[in-house]
Design a protein around this motif. Structure first.
Motif, short mmCIF file in Angstrom:
data_model
loop_
_atom_site.label_atom_id
_atom_site.label_comp_id
_atom_site.label_asym_id
_atom_site.label_seq_id
_atom_site.Cartn_x
_atom_site.Cartn_y
_atom_site.Cartn_z
N TYR A 48 0.85 -1.19 0.00
CA TYR A 48 0.00 0.00 0.00
C TYR A 48 0.89 1.24 0.00
CZ TYR A 48 -3.68 -3.23 1.41
OH TYR A 48 -4.57 -4.28 1.45
N GLU A 74 -10.17 -6.75 -4.32
CA GLU A 74 -10.10 -5.87 -5.49
C GLU A 74 -11.19 -6.18 -6.51
OE1 GLU A 74 -7.14 -4.73 -9.20
OE2 GLU A 74 -6.28 -5.69 -7.45
N TRP A 97 -6.32 3.90 -6.41
CA TRP A 97 -5.98 2.83 -5.47
C TRP A 97 -4.75 3.15 -4.63
CZ3 TRP A 97 -8.88 -1.70 -5.27
CH2 TRP A 97 -9.78 -1.89 -6.32
N ARG A 105 -5.01 -5.30 -4.71
CA ARG A 105 -5.09 -3.90 -4.29
C ARG A 105 -6.21 -3.64 -3.30
NH1 ARG A 105 -5.15 -0.68 -9.89
NH2 ARG A 105 -6.95 -2.05 -10.13
#
Length: 136
Positions: A48, A74, A97, A105
């Motif tokens: 992330y 995701e 994202w 993700r």
């Protein structure tokens, strides 16, 4: 000012998902010149954008109240108005994202909020489902 201190792979945060059902680790690293959070869940590794901590704190502060987490993979749609939806929205500060690994993700609202709680910047519910968070 960043709420996120450096933590290496050797000294990760050991966290549990909001319902307390799964343990995982997070640490800070750098990839392609970007500061990232590395989240390790069993053998799965997610990345992330580390800016998510300060950006999410700012969003929660602006919201002024509890915001539903709404964690989703995701491939699944995120419920409107949730932390998960914000973490993938074109309207957030990075324009999309915060999750960085295609196919992995999602689940932003599962793994990032417990880290924010450990950092002392949010309150987080720990119910079996439908948890919420708010800024401290």
């Amino acid at each position: 000012m960043s709420h996120l201190p450096n933590r290496s792979k050797d000294t990760p945060w050991v966290l549990t998902t909001p319902p307390g059902t799964s343990e995982y680790t997070m640490h800070v690293d750098e990839k392609d010149g970007m500061r990232i959070l590395v989240c390790t869940v069993g053998t799965t590794v997610l990345h992330y954008d580390a800016r998510c901590i300060d950006d999410l704190h700012a969003m929660l502060t602006a919201a002024g109240d509890w915001v539903e987490l709404g964690g989703a993979d995701e491939q699944k749609p995120a419920k409107d108005g949730t932390v998960e939806a914000w973490g993938r929205s074109a309207e957030n500060p990075i324009g999309g994202w915060y999750g960085l690994k295609k196919g992995l993700r999602g689940r932003f609202a599962v793994y990032v909020p417990p880290l924010m709680e450990a950092l002392g910047v949010c309150e987080l519910e720990h119910n079996a489902r439908n948890n919420r968070m708010r800024a401290k």
